[in-house]
Structures are given as structure tokens and as C-alpha cells.
Write an enzyme that holds these catalytic residues in place. Structure first.
Site, mmCIF file in Angstrom:
data_model
loop_
_atom_site.group_PDB
_atom_site.id
_atom_site.type_symbol
_atom_site.label_atom_id
_atom_site.label_comp_id
_atom_site.label_asym_id
_atom_site.label_seq_id
_atom_site.Cartn_x
_atom_site.Cartn_y
_atom_site.Cartn_z
ATOM 1 N N CYS A 2 -2.244 -54.654 -8.459
ATOM 2 C CA CYS A 2 -3.446 -54.577 -7.626
ATOM 3 C C CYS A 2 -3.835 -55.969 -7.109
ATOM 4 O O CYS A 2 -3.571 -56.975 -7.761
ATOM 5 C CB CYS A 2 -4.642 -54.008 -8.368
ATOM 6 S SG CYS A 2 -4.333 -52.410 -9.112
ATOM 7 N N ARG A 27 0.974 -56.635 -3.737
ATOM 8 C CA ARG A 27 0.641 -56.360 -5.140
ATOM 9 C C ARG A 27 0.433 -54.870 -5.410
ATOM 10 O O ARG A 27 0.214 -54.467 -6.548
ATOM 11 C CB ARG A 27 -0.627 -57.120 -5.539
ATOM 12 C CG ARG A 27 -0.515 -58.614 -5.371
ATOM 13 C CD ARG A 27 -1.827 -59.280 -5.669
ATOM 14 N NE ARG A 27 -2.125 -59.244 -7.080
ATOM 15 C CZ ARG A 27 -1.779 -60.155 -7.958
ATOM 16 N NH1 ARG A 27 -1.097 -61.202 -7.557
ATOM 17 N NH2 ARG A 27 -2.107 -60.041 -9.221
ATOM 18 N N TRP A 73 -2.281 -50.604 -7.098
ATOM 19 C CA TRP A 73 -1.009 -50.091 -7.601
ATOM 20 C C TRP A 73 -1.398 -49.236 -8.793
ATOM 21 O O TRP A 73 -1.887 -49.736 -9.797
ATOM 22 C CB TRP A 73 -0.101 -51.248 -8.029
ATOM 23 C CG TRP A 73 1.281 -50.805 -8.401
ATOM 24 C CD1 TRP A 73 2.330 -50.568 -7.559
ATOM 25 C CD2 TRP A 73 1.783 -50.559 -9.729
ATOM 26 N NE1 TRP A 73 3.434 -50.181 -8.268
ATOM 27 C CE2 TRP A 73 3.128 -50.167 -9.602
ATOM 28 C CE3 TRP A 73 1.228 -50.625 -10.995
ATOM 29 C CZ2 TRP A 73 3.935 -49.849 -10.692
ATOM 30 C CZ3 TRP A 73 2.018 -50.309 -12.092
ATOM 31 C CH2 TRP A 73 3.363 -49.927 -11.936
ATOM 32 N N ASN A 99 -8.388 -55.716 -11.329
ATOM 33 C CA ASN A 99 -6.931 -55.780 -11.472
ATOM 34 C C ASN A 99 -6.647 -55.987 -12.944
ATOM 35 O O ASN A 99 -7.139 -56.947 -13.535
ATOM 36 C CB ASN A 99 -6.386 -56.947 -10.632
ATOM 37 C CG ASN A 99 -4.940 -57.272 -10.976
ATOM 38 O OD1 ASN A 99 -4.184 -56.390 -11.344
ATOM 39 N ND2 ASN A 99 -4.580 -58.540 -10.860
ATOM 40 N N GLY A 100 -5.865 -55.096 -13.530
ATOM 41 C CA GLY A 100 -5.544 -55.221 -14.956
ATOM 42 C C GLY A 100 -5.630 -53.874 -15.620
ATOM 43 O O GLY A 100 -5.660 -52.837 -14.946
ATOM 44 N N GLU A 486 22.347 -58.407 -9.423
ATOM 45 C CA GLU A 486 21.300 -58.677 -8.439
ATOM 46 C C GLU A 486 21.564 -57.897 -7.144
ATOM 47 O O GLU A 486 20.635 -57.357 -6.544
ATOM 48 C CB GLU A 486 21.236 -60.201 -8.195
ATOM 49 C CG GLU A 486 20.217 -60.681 -7.192
ATOM 50 C CD GLU A 486 18.760 -60.313 -7.507
ATOM 51 O OE1 GLU A 486 18.474 -59.815 -8.598
ATOM 52 O OE2 GLU A 486 17.926 -60.500 -6.607
ATOM 53 N N LYS A 490 18.899 -55.191 -5.655
ATOM 54 C CA LYS A 490 18.342 -55.290 -4.295
ATOM 55 C C LYS A 490 18.527 -53.975 -3.560
ATOM 56 O O LYS A 490 17.626 -53.479 -2.928
ATOM 57 C CB LYS A 490 19.056 -56.391 -3.476
ATOM 58 C CG LYS A 490 18.720 -57.825 -3.761
ATOM 59 C CD LYS A 490 17.314 -58.239 -3.496
ATOM 60 C CE LYS A 490 16.430 -57.939 -4.645
ATOM 61 N NZ LYS A 490 16.159 -58.922 -5.629
ATOM 62 N N GLU A 493 16.285 -51.086 -5.006
ATOM 63 C CA GLU A 493 14.833 -51.185 -4.854
ATOM 64 C C GLU A 493 14.352 -51.030 -3.419
ATOM 65 O O GLU A 493 13.252 -50.545 -3.195
ATOM 66 C CB GLU A 493 14.259 -52.433 -5.516
ATOM 67 C CG GLU A 493 14.516 -53.737 -4.833
ATOM 68 C CD GLU A 493 13.886 -54.916 -5.553
ATOM 69 O OE1 GLU A 493 12.796 -54.784 -6.106
ATOM 70 O OE2 GLU A 493 14.505 -55.999 -5.550
ATOM 71 N N HIS A 509 35.764 -49.135 -18.793
ATOM 72 C CA HIS A 509 35.198 -48.534 -20.004
ATOM 73 C C HIS A 509 34.167 -47.459 -19.672
ATOM 74 O O HIS A 509 33.368 -47.100 -20.532
ATOM 75 C CB HIS A 509 34.566 -49.623 -20.884
ATOM 76 C CG HIS A 509 35.578 -50.623 -21.358
ATOM 77 N ND1 HIS A 509 36.514 -50.340 -22.323
ATOM 78 C CD2 HIS A 509 35.828 -51.895 -20.955
ATOM 79 C CE1 HIS A 509 37.295 -51.394 -22.506
ATOM 80 N NE2 HIS A 509 36.894 -52.352 -21.682
ATOM 81 N N LYS A 608 4.827 -56.534 -6.124
ATOM 82 C CA LYS A 608 5.455 -57.843 -6.241
ATOM 83 C C LYS A 608 5.208 -58.467 -7.602
ATOM 84 O O LYS A 608 6.065 -59.103 -8.187
ATOM 85 C CB LYS A 608 4.897 -58.740 -5.138
ATOM 86 C CG LYS A 608 5.489 -60.133 -5.081
ATOM 87 C CD LYS A 608 6.824 -60.093 -4.414
ATOM 88 C CE LYS A 608 7.526 -61.428 -4.410
ATOM 89 N NZ LYS A 608 8.984 -61.242 -4.353
HETATM 90 O O1 M6R Z 1 7.369 -62.574 -10.658
HETATM 91 P P1 M6R Z 1 8.509 -62.390 -11.586
HETATM 92 O O2 M6R Z 1 9.711 -63.173 -11.220
HETATM 93 O O3 M6R Z 1 8.151 -62.564 -13.029
HETATM 94 O O4 M6R Z 1 8.897 -60.846 -11.405
HETATM 95 C C1 M6R Z 1 9.905 -60.245 -12.144
HETATM 96 C C2 M6R Z 1 10.325 -58.932 -11.535
HETATM 97 O O5 M6R Z 1 9.240 -58.048 -11.470
HETATM 98 C C3 M6R Z 1 10.898 -59.103 -10.130
HETATM 99 O O6 M6R Z 1 11.973 -59.983 -10.116
HETATM 100 C C4 M6R Z 1 11.361 -57.734 -9.572
HETATM 101 O O7 M6R Z 1 12.455 -57.267 -10.289
HETATM 102 C C5 M6R Z 1 11.693 -57.865 -8.084
HETATM 103 N N1 M6R Z 1 11.169 -56.749 -7.374
HETATM 104 C C6 M6R Z 1 13.144 -57.910 -7.810
HETATM 105 O O8 M6R Z 1 13.434 -57.991 -6.458
#
Ligand code: M6R
Length: 613
Positions: A2, A27, A73, A99-100, A486, A490, A493, A509, A608
Site C-alpha cells: 500500500c 506499491r 494492495w 500501510n501495514g 531471474e 521475469k 511475473e 533429474h 513493488k
Molecule cells: O525490494 P526488494 O529487493 O527487497 O524486493 C524483493 C522482491 O520482492 C522483488 O525482487 C520481487 O521479486 C520483484 N518483483 C522481482 O522482479
């Protein structure tokens, strides 16, 4: 997660708040709402994005020079209108954005229901605003003292802003465990509040990062900061380094694409001024100030989540190769609930773009309680992770707005490379010549990344061909195994295609069973000590009719007849190859997502900055 924004001053609040919410939409974007004060308290809220909120508030009274807004969120309760913030107290006099997570909200709610309160939403937040009013009614405490008293009863995390119809001269904000920045306007009595500095930067560069358990009280144009025990605190006013252009798309259709293309610069900024390749000297505070400690550490534990965890996996190879340290890489979310055996000569290093990831913060906290030295590698200046760290280094990637992390990853790997080399130098595990040679190659990386970005057109063609695939496999070995992970993260997501990253040799395996003529397999097959073995893995895929997209080192044509597509990337040393090899994988996921009509910058269900566990 949020995002929250608030304003009190002499200008109209609505535009400032809504503009700020747009900056914070990364956020969360399940719902958005505003509260405006102008004699009365008006609330507009809507499920969906800030643009939906704008649409529903069209033609309504938006006046008021005090206001606050929230972009959500969803955690407690579905993403609908009822659960959208701001929430109101029982009488409707007090309003809150939050937020929290209030962990003990069920217990608090039960008590309030017994005392006659009824609730409109399923949120934990609504409970807090009812509690404040309940305290005011039953104990006759003042507005500010009632907020303080309610916060003392809360277990959990919060960044909140509260307004009251009956106290129009007040704005109260507080934080514990969730970030809150206060901007001090140029005119007397003008204050801005936000989850990060991005909504504030165009109005003022003077900010205060509230600390945990601090409450900012604006009353009759003056602000004081107190702790939860009512003791006045002396705020530390900082100058923001952020500028407005960094927060705009700059002509790109999406922030993600802009951030992918920024990498030659962000990588450069991450190492700029931090070493001298002629003398192999480091100019990093953490290495200079903690030299004695770092020389003697016996073990390194790297913590992170998502992409930051992947950067940690690359760093595992770097620290082992350069500094000859035993390394463990841990998901912060798992580590925090273990009972890890830690020693005072362990170094725990947390990696995070946002600096606010709840699991990473909790894992650091645990490590600190167990007496380890805790470092942070973080992108957002002034965020919670650097503040909790004993030392560390900022990545200097600049603001990353796209939810999918791109430039933050390559900057993290860059800074971790420097730390690994710096510690190697302190420990004498690498000679100066060898350190200098890696440094000189690192200086070439921005140019090589620039060249890798030129693959864009080829990748568009590939994306068109495979945009409808149901699954993807990404394979790599050694330094490029985390790159495969990675690449898969990407793609899933932002394009919602199921993808898995695997160490190439592990394929046989299990995942090999998935391979048929419909399965695209992206293989990182650039020059390395495992190159021949990776080629054998490619043969295994081809023998089962899989489609292979191979990333090879420029000039290598030997796979052309074997694989379906070849992407040539500039040559570099294996240690630094993740910095170059990640680029085409980022572009591939970006273009596939755009072609599938996905919301690239704000993928569904994600945020984010993951400030909840
Ligand atoms: O802000 P941070 O690097 O701690 O965030 C960690 C993950 O939430 C972040 O890398 C997430 O996996 C991204 N959406 C990846 O693209």
C-alpha cells in the site's frame, strides 16, 4: 504494501494527493481513495487504480487544503470499495489511511463490537480508527493522546495518517515497521507525508524519515515529532537527492523498458568512484570502516527475496571465488523463522531494492539479536534496511518504478562484486593484479550492456514467435544458474507464462520430462568453464525435440546448426557474465508481456515493495 500520501498546507490537496498516489501505485493498485477536509470530511474511493478514483471523483467537490490518499494492495479483505481506504470511525468523525498489518486486530475488534461498534469493512485498519474514537469517548483523552494510546495497543506494523472533522487544525501521522517520509514545505505550515519521497520531491527537498514508534503531529501550522512515550524528538532533516526526471517515463512506453535501457548508466553509477583500477584500492565506507572486522569473518550469509535473492546467488559464487569465504544464501522469509546458528564472526548481508521488504527486515533483526554483524545492500536511500544495517552500500541504480526488478538486479550484482573484491583484498585471497584485472573488466561492462541492448529487434521477432507458449524453461550453470532463475521469474511475473529456471545439469533429474516440441528452452551458453557441458544439455533438449534459444558469446557460430535461435552477447569474464546475460532475458520477458497485452509495470497481484509477510 500500500502507498499513502497526505498534505496539509495552503494549496488544494486533491491534486497533490492524487499525483502522489500515481507515483506510489507501484506499491499496490487494488483500490484507491482520498479524504479531503474543508469544514467537513469528504471521502471518495474506488476499487481499481488511481485513474478509477479520478473518474469517480469527477464533478464532485474536491476542495480542501488538507487531504490524504491511499493506494491499496489487499491483505485483509477483498479488493472492493468497502475495504478501500480511507476508513472512518463509528461516528464518521475520524478518518485513517494505513500501510501495514495490525496483527491483533481480531482481538481488538471483538472488544469494540462488545462496546457497540459495527464495522463496514473486513480490514484491520478500520479497527484502529474505531479504537481511537472508543478511547476518546471512554477515557476523555485528547485526540493526539488517544491516537498514542491506541497505537500502544497495536501489535504489528503501520504507517498511518489520521484526520478528524472535529480537529481540523490537526494532522497526525505515525510509523512502526512501515515507511513514512515527511516533506517540509517552503511556506510555513506546509507538510507532505508519503510512503516514499517520490510524491514529495517536486515540492520540497527537505525531508524527515520518521523512525519506528514516532508520531508526527501537525497542529496550527507547526509540526512536532514525539515518540510513543510522548517525549519530543529532535528530527533529522535530510536533503533529497532524487530529481523529478528520474520519476518520469522519459519517452518510453513503460517504466520497465526505461529501466532496462538505463542499465549501462545504473551499473556505472553503482561502481563509479568506488575503486581505482590502477591501484586496486577501494573507496567504500563499509570496507574502510569495517576493515578489521571483515578481515576476520568466518562465514557470509546473504539474505534477500525474489530478484534480490537471485543477486545473492550470483554473489555466492563471487565471494567464494574472490574472498574464499563459506557462503550461505537464504530466503529471508525462511531464515526469519528458523533458529539459525550464528556467530559474532559471521557477516550477514541483506540485499534489497526497496529497503522495506518485511521478511528481509525481520531476518536482519533476528541476525542482529544473535550478535552477527549485519550489512545491507540497498537501492532506496533512507529506507529501513540501511537504517537497520551496521554498514553496507547503496546500489545507486536510481528509482526503480516497474514492479519487475531489472536495473536493481544488475546494480546489486555490481555492488556485491565490489564488496567481494574488497573483502578479498582485506583477506589477501586475491593478489592486487588479479583484483585490478576484474576491476578493469567491470569498467567495460556498461559498454557491453549497451551492446547487449542492441539485441532488442531480434528479441522482438523471437517474442512474436513464442508469445503464446504455455511454459518456458531457462537453463544455466555456475554464475549463470541465477541468471536462468531471474529470466524465469521475469517472464512469469509480467507475462503470466509458467516458467522455471534450473541448473542446466539438473534438467535430467526431472524437468526433462516436460520437454516436447512445444517447450521453448532458453539456455545461457556463453563462454565459461562449463560451456561444453552446457552444450551437452542442449543436445539433450534437442534430442527430445525441445525448442532451444541459446545465448552465446559473440562470434560463436558453433551452435547455429544445433539450436533454433542464437542470441550473441558481448564477451566478458565469467565472473561478470550475469551482468550482460541478464539483459536479453529481461527484454524477452518485456516484449512477450507487451504482446500478450499484460500490464507490464503493474502486473496482477504484485506490488513493488512487499512490506507484509
Ligand atoms: O525490494 P526488494 O529487493 O527487497 O524486493 C524483493 C522482491 O520482492 C522483488 O525482487 C520481487 O521479486 C520483484 N518483483 C522481482 O522482479
Amino acid at each position: 504494501m500500500c502507498g499513502i500520501v497526505a498534505y496539509i498546507g495552503h494549496r488544494e490537496a486533491f491534486d497533490i494527493v492524487v499525483k502522489g498516489l500515481k507515483r506510489l501505485e507501484y506499491r499496490g493498485y487494488d483500490s484507491a481513495g482520498v479524504a479531503l477536509m474543508n469544514g467537513d470530511l469528504r471521502i471518495y474511493k474506488s476499487q481499481g487504480k488511481v485513474s478509477d478514483l479520478e473518474a469517480i471523483s469527477e464533478g464532485k467537490d474536491k476542495s480542501g487544503s488538507t487531504g490524504m490518499g491511499h493506494t491499496r494492495w489487499a491483505t485483509h479483505g477483498a479488493p472492493n470499495n468497502e475495504n478501500a481506504h480511507p476508513h472512518l470511525s463509528q461516528s464518521g468523525d475520524i478518518s485513517i489511511i494505513h500501510n501495514g498489518i495490525i496483527e491483533n486486530y481480531v482481538t481488538l475488534k471483538e472488544g469494540l463490537i462488545q462496546r457497540g461498534h459495527s464495522f463496514i469493512s473486513d480490514t484491520d485498519t478500520e479497527v484502529l480508527v474505531h479504537l481511537i474514537e472508543d478511547i476518546m469517548e471512554h477515557s476523555k483523552l485528547s485526540f493526539v493522546d488517544a491516537v498514542r494510546s491506541a497505537l500502544k495497543q497495536v501489535v504489528g506494523a503501520y504507517a498511518i495518517v489520521i484526520l478528524s472533522k472535529n480537529h481540523p487544525e490537526h494532522l497526525i501521522a505515525a510509523r512502526k515497521g512501515s515507511p513514512l517520509v515527511v516533506g517540509i514545505g517552503e511556506e510555513r505550515g506546509e507538510y507532505f507525508f508519503a510512503s516514499d519521497a517520490t510524491p514529495i520531491v517536486e515540492y520540497t527537498k527537505k525531508v524527515i524519515y520518521l523512525k519506528d514508534n514516532e508520531i508526527a503531529i501537525v497542529e496550527n501550522q507547526e509540526m512536532i515529532i514525539k515518540n510513543i512515550e510522548n517525549v519530543v524528538q529532535a528530527p533529522y532533516i535530510q536533503e533529497l537527492e532524487l530529481n523529478l526526471e528520474q520519476l518520469e517515463k522519459g519517452g518510453y512506453p513503460h517504466f520497465m523498458l526505461k529501466e532496462i535501457y538505463e542499465q549501462p548508466k545504473s551499473i556505472f553509477d553503482s561502481f563509479r568512484g568506488r575503486f581505482n583500477s590502477a591501484t586496486s584500492e577501494f573507496h567504500m565506507r563499509s570496507i574502510e570502516e569495517y576493515g578489521d572486522k571483515l578481515k576476520d569473518i568466518k562465514r557470509l550469509i546473504l539474505l534477500g527475496c525474489g530478484t534480490s535473492w537471485h543477486a545473492g546467488l550470483v554473489a555466492e559464487y563471487l565471494f567464494e571465488d574472490f574472498a574464499r569465504l563459506p557462503v550461505e544464501v537464504e530466503y529471508a522469509s525462511e531464515f526469519r523463522y528458523r533458529n539459525p546458528v550464528l556467530y559474532s564472526d559471521d557477516l550477514v548481508l541483506a540485499i534489497s531494492q526497496s529497503g522495506e521488504t518485511a521478511d528481509t527486515l525481520a531476518a536482519m533483526d533476528l541476525a542482529k539479536r544473535k550478535s552477527a554483524t549485519v550489512f545491507g545492500v540497498c537501492n532506496v536511500v533512507g529506507s529501513s534496511i540501511p537504517r537497520l544495517s551496521d554498514a553496507g552500500a547503496y546500489t545507486h541504480a536510481g528509482p526503480e518504478i516497474g514492479v519487475a526488478s531489472t536495473k536493481a538486479f544488475t546494480s546489486q550484482v555490481t555492488v556485491l562484486t565490489l564488496l567481494a573484491l574488497g573483502i578479498a583484498r582485506l583477506r589477501g585471497t586475491m593478489n592486487i593484479k588479479a583484483i585490478a584485472s576484474v576491476m578493469r573488466e567491470l569498467e567495460q561492462i556498461p559498454e557491453k550492456v549497451e551492446k547487449a541492448l542492441k539485441l532488442n529487434d531480434e528479441i522482438i521477432v523471437l517474442s512474436e514467435k513464442y508469445k503464446n507458449a504455455q511454459n518456458f524453461l531457462f537453463l544455466g550453470r555456475g554464475y549463470n544458474f541465477p541468471v536462468a532463475l531471474e529470466g524465469a521469474l521475469k517472464l512469469k511475473e509480467i507475462s503470466y507464462i509458467h516458467a522455471e529456471g534450473y541448473p542446466a545439469a539438473e534438467m535430467k533429474h526431472g524437468p526433462i520430462a516436460l520437454i516436447d516440441e512445444n517447450m521453448p528452452v532458453v539456455v545461457v551458453a556463453t563462454n565459461s568453464e562449463h560451456y561444453e557441458k552446457v552444450v551437452s544439455n542442449i543436445q539433450e533438449v534437442k534430442a527430445r525435440k525441445g525448442i532451444v534459444i541459446a545465448l552465446v558469446t559473440e562470434g560463436n557460430t558453433s551452435l547455429n546448426d544445433l539450436v533454433d535461435h542464437v542470441l550473441e552477447v558481448p564477451e566478458t569474464i565469467e565472473y561478470l557474465s550475469p551482468l550482460v546475460n541478464t539483459i536479453p532475458l529481461q527484454l524477452l520477458s518485456y516484449h512477450i508481456a507487451v504482446m500478450r497485452d499484460c500490464n507490464v509495470d503493474q502486473p496482477r497481484n504484485l506490488a513493488k515493495s512487499v512490506t507484509v509477510e
